[in-house]
Scaffold this active site. Structure first.
Site, PDB file in Angstrom:
ATOM      1  N   LYS A  11      32.607  13.709  12.193  1.00  0.00           N
ATOM      2  CA  LYS A  11      33.570  12.601  12.296  1.00  0.00           C
ATOM      3  C   LYS A  11      33.003  11.358  11.591  1.00  0.00           C
ATOM      4  O   LYS A  11      32.283  11.522  10.604  1.00  0.00           O
ATOM      5  CB  LYS A  11      33.945  12.346  13.760  1.00  0.00           C
ATOM      6  CG  LYS A  11      34.405  13.642  14.446  1.00  0.00           C
ATOM      7  CD  LYS A  11      35.090  13.441  15.758  1.00  0.00           C
ATOM      8  CE  LYS A  11      35.514  14.794  16.320  1.00  0.00           C
ATOM      9  NZ  LYS A  11      36.276  14.694  17.553  1.00  0.00           N
ATOM     10  N   HIS A  94      43.245  17.604  11.513  1.00  0.00           N
ATOM     11  CA  HIS A  94      42.558  17.301  12.782  1.00  0.00           C
ATOM     12  C   HIS A  94      43.476  16.408  13.626  1.00  0.00           C
ATOM     13  O   HIS A  94      44.196  15.558  13.089  1.00  0.00           O
ATOM     14  CB  HIS A  94      41.226  16.607  12.502  1.00  0.00           C
ATOM     15  CG  HIS A  94      40.371  16.530  13.732  1.00  0.00           C
ATOM     16  ND1 HIS A  94      40.574  15.579  14.708  1.00  0.00           N
ATOM     17  CD2 HIS A  94      39.370  17.314  14.159  1.00  0.00           C
ATOM     18  CE1 HIS A  94      39.697  15.782  15.685  1.00  0.00           C
ATOM     19  NE2 HIS A  94      38.956  16.829  15.384  1.00  0.00           N
ATOM     20  N   GLU A  96      42.936  13.886  15.284  1.00  0.00           N
ATOM     21  CA  GLU A  96      42.710  12.451  15.096  1.00  0.00           C
ATOM     22  C   GLU A  96      43.461  11.938  13.870  1.00  0.00           C
ATOM     23  O   GLU A  96      43.891  10.787  13.830  1.00  0.00           O
ATOM     24  CB  GLU A  96      41.203  12.169  15.013  1.00  0.00           C
ATOM     25  CG  GLU A  96      40.556  12.301  16.393  1.00  0.00           C
ATOM     26  CD  GLU A  96      39.114  12.756  16.379  1.00  0.00           C
ATOM     27  OE1 GLU A  96      38.456  12.697  15.332  1.00  0.00           O
ATOM     28  OE2 GLU A  96      38.641  13.192  17.454  1.00  0.00           O
ATOM     29  N   GLU A 165      42.167  23.311  18.784  1.00  0.00           N
ATOM     30  CA  GLU A 165      41.512  22.175  19.429  1.00  0.00           C
ATOM     31  C   GLU A 165      42.496  21.486  20.374  1.00  0.00           C
ATOM     32  O   GLU A 165      43.272  20.617  19.941  1.00  0.00           O
ATOM     33  CB  GLU A 165      41.049  21.161  18.368  1.00  0.00           C
ATOM     34  CG  GLU A 165      40.032  21.721  17.399  1.00  0.00           C
ATOM     35  CD  GLU A 165      39.097  20.636  16.861  1.00  0.00           C
ATOM     36  OE1 GLU A 165      37.897  20.892  16.841  1.00  0.00           O
ATOM     37  OE2 GLU A 165      39.566  19.542  16.503  1.00  0.00           O
ATOM     38  N   GLY A 171      36.280  15.370  22.860  1.00  0.00           N
ATOM     39  CA  GLY A 171      35.492  14.186  23.185  1.00  0.00           C
ATOM     40  C   GLY A 171      35.591  13.760  24.639  1.00  0.00           C
ATOM     41  O   GLY A 171      35.155  12.674  25.002  1.00  0.00           O
ATOM     42  N   SER A 209      34.860  19.771  23.055  1.00  0.00           N
ATOM     43  CA  SER A 209      33.726  19.715  23.990  1.00  0.00           C
ATOM     44  C   SER A 209      32.964  21.034  24.084  1.00  0.00           C
ATOM     45  O   SER A 209      32.470  21.388  25.159  1.00  0.00           O
ATOM     46  CB  SER A 209      34.184  19.238  25.368  1.00  0.00           C
ATOM     47  OG  SER A 209      34.778  17.949  25.272  1.00  0.00           O
TER      48      SER A 209
HETATM   49  P1  13P Z   1      34.058  17.248  20.575  1.00  0.00           P
HETATM   50  O1  13P Z   1      33.202  18.471  20.410  1.00  0.00           O
HETATM   51  O2  13P Z   1      33.271  15.976  20.505  1.00  0.00           O
HETATM   52  O3  13P Z   1      34.940  17.348  21.773  1.00  0.00           O
HETATM   53  O4  13P Z   1      35.020  17.196  19.294  1.00  0.00           O
HETATM   54  C1  13P Z   1      35.727  18.337  18.968  1.00  0.00           C
HETATM   55  C2  13P Z   1      36.372  18.125  17.663  1.00  0.00           C
HETATM   56  O5  13P Z   1      37.281  17.326  17.535  1.00  0.00           O
HETATM   57  C3  13P Z   1      35.872  18.877  16.513  1.00  0.00           C
HETATM   58  O6  13P Z   1      36.689  18.747  15.421  1.00  0.00           O
END
Ligand code: 13P
Length: 247
Positions: A11, A94, A96, A165, A171, A209
């Site tokens: 990220k 993703h 995000e 995901e 996160g 996670s």
């Molecule tokens: P985390 O492993 O921090 O939860 O993030 C997962 C993620 O978004 C991977 O692309």
């Protein structure tokens, strides 16, 4: 069944110094891994990481790509540019980017297409929000997200990687249980099987996670072919223990 893939998604984290230290740790401990291993790094550090990774077993990935080939798209990075920097994988769609940048299923699909056209494997992310899960829409949402990519990339769909995901697990320290994840992976596998004779070659990663403690149980599931790792990919030791958890 396909070889498993553990990919780190750094990220928007890192610095020249921190990257060098992290990759030194990863490379020192990775040995000859049983799975494919990649790190998806911020764009400004692709050249640095390409040089540090060299011909070693850890492959280079990016976190986004433009759907366009070239031209007046200020701030965007083309798949051809990524390829020149030795990029092997690129994350597209993703949550995000869907959430904060309004990326649509259609845009994600065209990004995957641009990557494929340049010999880069897109890691196509799909996943439901907590609200969607609680209202029973998980299957509907992930199938809609994947359908767009299948629609535009049908003939080379077996070249993609999919990452499930669940947004509520990213996160947050909350992980889908191995059974919850497997149930969605099975839905995605069935959808891919309907679209391609080679669906068994498509890696479906779990992300959200995933860590040293839960990786083994998740990776033991039938349709979980690896992981897309956020937070735990920023510490060499944690990332390496997930790599080591690959059967
Ligand atoms: P985390 O492993 O921090 O939860 O993030 C997962 C993620 O978004 C991977 O692309």
């Amino acid at each position: 069944m396909t070889r498993k893939l553990i990919a780190g998604n750094w990220k928007m984290n890192g610095s020249l110094q921190a990257n060098a230290q992290l990759l030194q740790g990863v490379q020192a401990g990775v040995g000859a891994p049983r799975c494919d291993v990649a790190v998806c790094v911020p764009a400004p550090y692709l050249a640095q990481c390409q040089q540090l990774l060299g011909e070693g077993p850890v492959q280079l990935g990016a976190q986004d790509v433009s759907a366009h080939a070239f031209g007046a798209f200020t701030g965007e990075i083309s798949a051809a540019m990524l390829r020149e920097l030795g990029v092997r994988y690129v994350i597209v769609g993703h949550s995000e980017r869907r959430q904060y940048h309004g990326e649509t299923d259609q845009q994600v699909s065209l990004k995957a297409k641009a990557a494929l056209a340049n010999g880069i494997t897109p890691i196509v992310c799909v996943g439901e929000t907590l609200l969607e899960r609680e209202s029973g829409q998980t299957e509907l949402v992930v199938k809609r997200q994947l359908a767009a990519v299948i629609h535009d990339n049908g003939h080379c769909i077996s070249e993609i990687v999919v990452a499930y995901e669940p947004v509520w697990a990213i996160g947050t320290g909350k992980t889908a249980t191995p059974e919850q994840a497997q149930a969605v992976h099975a839905v995605l596998r069935a959808q891919l099987t309907a679209a391609s004779q080679h669906a068994d070659r498509i890696a479906i990663l779990y992300g959200g996670s995933m860590n040293a403690g839960n990786a083994k149980a998740l990776l033991a599931q039938n349709d979980i072919d690896g992981g897309l790792i956020g937070g735990a990919s920023l510490k060499a030791e944690d990332f390496l223990s997930i790599v080591a958890a690959c059967p």
